[in-house]
Design an enzyme around this catalytic site. Structure first.
Site, short mmCIF file in Angstrom:
data_model
loop_
_atom_site.label_atom_id
_atom_site.label_comp_id
_atom_site.label_asym_id
_atom_site.label_seq_id
_atom_site.Cartn_x
_atom_site.Cartn_y
_atom_site.Cartn_z
N GLU A 395 67.06 7.15 34.17
CA GLU A 395 68.56 6.47 32.32
C GLU A 395 67.37 5.26 32.36
O GLU A 395 67.38 4.47 33.33
CB GLU A 395 69.50 6.71 32.79
CG GLU A 395 69.53 8.21 32.84
CD GLU A 395 71.65 8.17 33.10
OE1 GLU A 395 72.40 6.89 33.07
OE2 GLU A 395 72.29 9.81 32.98
N ASP A 425 69.51 6.03 27.58
CA ASP A 425 70.75 5.93 27.75
C ASP A 425 71.45 5.11 26.92
O ASP A 425 70.84 4.06 25.93
CB ASP A 425 71.07 4.93 29.55
CG ASP A 425 71.97 4.96 29.70
OD1 ASP A 425 73.33 5.95 29.21
OD2 ASP A 425 72.89 4.14 30.85
N GLU A 482 78.38 11.27 27.72
CA GLU A 482 79.36 10.52 28.48
C GLU A 482 80.74 9.60 28.04
O GLU A 482 80.66 9.27 27.16
CB GLU A 482 78.61 9.24 29.25
CG GLU A 482 78.17 8.37 28.15
CD GLU A 482 77.26 7.15 28.66
OE1 GLU A 482 77.72 6.86 30.02
OE2 GLU A 482 77.38 5.78 28.54
#
Length: 535
Positions: A395, A425, A482
């Site tokens: 990431e 990311d 996330e």
């Protein structure tokens, strides 16, 4: 246009191979100074074999014939040769004196190419060697000499040279390479590792230590800025990797300082953290926690992100937001990143022994991926630990990918081709993430929690995230969200079609032992405490 005195113009053959020489190229060559006194001969390759001594040769590289390719390479090892071909064919001709990409030909690039070809034929400047040829010749020289010094030269193109004009960029690159060759010490070996990274090896330490190559930092007439490391003693071929890394680290520090990344003043407490980093590494105060990742459609636990932690003896648990930047500035981030990757692969092995094959995600910083040997190190660790490349996910933020594009992108392309997952990311937080999506060697994107967590509330975020996911699907990229922290957020992200999720709704970061217990006990998602995110 660049010109040379007539006496430096040698007899020139211009040869086609699988196709004849274009009339445009012949016209450009005929317009060169002195061409009338030295007529150009052109034709097909076979008609002029063998090449008479004292001739320079321009060859249109073949596209499909391995036999012709080998014959041209053999010829280029004995004669001054400029080869024109596709970028993908360049590696087939390591002995070529000069290479030009056929889709970037112009009068300017031809001028620079001919000048380099002539000076190379007359022995007036150091040749520019491909990576493989440089390594081969360096090994031979080190067997005979032990007092060699190595210096890395890195070039950064100004925005004008990196714009839409491929011709301008190519001409700028050729001009820089010509200046590099012309100014290097007479005994130098010059290797081209990347399009903008070069290695110079010479016995002339005093010359390398001087400003022998101008940086043109404040002169906008030049479309590049050059950075030079200090010359370091190279004792043996086995020391090459370590010496290269030290030189690249020096250049990286100079570049970061110039860009302003390294100009931040540290507070007293931050300085204390920096001074503690070496001790922490030595005493093994760092450890990893793992946050599970779930497949949205099935609820299956399919991966885990490794999160670095520091158990400070006085400050307690220090989050990475505090010490990662300091580790970068202290020059320790490569060591720390390599440790984290190694420990993550060991964790995968423990899981695999219990029959669980998860994809393990590791965060990577800019200094790590900008290391020329980074891809080789990752692949070596995968092989050493018996981990399939498809079980590793790296990431990176957009800054880490683009800050030193040529080096980092080459590493990432190599890793992606090997099967490693490359994920952007914090997607959505960078100003140019959308424009770069199609250029970066990605397999997926990770939506930043700033966009995901508010999905539990009514608002415009749903439309923004929907557009992000739609774009990712069109580009064939896997998506991970996330910051999923409540049931409403999960419902929305599931409806929008995100592939994977992670967040405190299901699992907080946990130790490897706890992760193993979790997988052994249940393989589908179950709601956790619903505790609010701590980050």
């Amino acid at each position: 246009m660049v010109s040379l005195p007539d006496h430096t113009i040698l007899d020139l053959l211009v040869l086609g191979t699988e196709r004849p020489v274009s009339s445009t190229l012949i016209q450009w060559l005929s317009e060169q100074p002195g061409a009338a006194a030295h007529p150009i001969r052109s034709g097909m390759f076979d008609a002029f074999m063998p090449i008479p001594n004292g001739h320079m040769v321009i060859v249109i590289a073949p596209h499909d014939s391995p036999n012709l390719r080998d014959r041209i390479q053999e010829m280029s090892s004995h004669h001054a040769c400029l080869i024109i071909g596709r970028p993908t064919e360049r590696a087939y001709y390591p002995d070529a004196s000069v290479w030009l990409d056929e889709d970037q030909l112009s009068p300017t690039s031809i001028n620079h190419g001919l000048e380099d070809l002539r000076t190379s034929a007359l022995g007036l400047q150091c040749p520019l060697l491909t990576r493989q040829m440089f390594l081969r010749q360096l090994r031979i020289r080190l067997e005979k000499q032990s007092d060699l010094f190595l210096q890395v030269v890195s070039c950064r193109w100004r925005p004008a040279a990196s714009g839409d004009s491929a011709e301008l960029r190519f001409a700028t690159q050729q001009a820089f390479e010509h200046r590099l060759r012309s100014n290097a010490p007479a005994d130098a070996l010059i290797g081209k590792l990347l399009d903008d990274q070069f290695v110079v090896v010479s016995t002339q330490q005093a010359i390398l230590a001087e400003s022998w190559l101008a940086s043109y930092e404040d002169d906008s007439a030049y479309l590049w800025t050059s950075f030079l490391s200090n010359p370091l003693m190279l004792h043996s071929y086995n020391d090459l990797g370590k010496t290269l890394q030290a030189c690249v680290q020096q250049i990286e520090h100079k570049r970061m300082m110039q860009s302003g990344i390294g100009t931040r003043s540290l507070s007293t407490s931050e300085s204390l953290v920096v001074s503690d980093l070496i001790r922490a590494l030595r005493r093994k105060e760092f450890y990893l926690e793992f946050q599970p990742q779930f497949e949205t459609a099935s609820g299956k636990l399919v991966g885990a992100e490794a999160l670095l932690r520091w158990l400070h003896p006085e400050l307690g648990v220090v989050p990475p937001t505090v010490f990662i930047r300091d580790a970068e500035m202290a020059g320790l981030i490569r060591t720390l990143g390599l440790w984290a990757l190694s420990e993550t692969l060991k964790a995968w092995h423990r899981l695999a022994e219990r029959g669980h094959s998860l994809r393990m995600a590791v965060n990577v910083s800019f200094p790590e991926v900008a290391d020329p040997d980074y891809a080789d190190k990752v692949l070596s660790l995968l092989e050493e630990n018996g981990v399939p490349p498809s079980c590793l996910e790296l990431e990176l933020t957009e800054t880490a990918m683009m800050l030193d594009a040529s080096v980092s992108l080459l590493n990432l392309r190599t890793l992606k081709q090997a099967g490693v997952h490359i994920v952007l990311d914090d997607f959505g937080t960078g100003f140019s993430s959308l424009s770069h999506l199609n250029e970066l060697p990605l397999t997926g994107i990770k939506l930043d929690r700033a966009f995901v967590t508010p999905l539990g509330f009514d608002g415009p975020q749903t439309h923004i995230v929907s557009s992000m996911l739609y774009l990712a699907r069109r580009l064939g990229l896997e998506t991970t969200a996330e910051g999923v922290e409540d049931s409403k957020c999960l419902e929305v992200i599931h409806t929008l079609g995100c592939d994977r999720v992670q967040g405190f709704l299901y699992a907080q970061p946990m130790s490897l032992d706890h992760l193993i217990e979790r997988i052994d006990g249940e393989l589908i998602m179950s709601e956790g405490s619903g505790q609010q995110c701590l980050f």
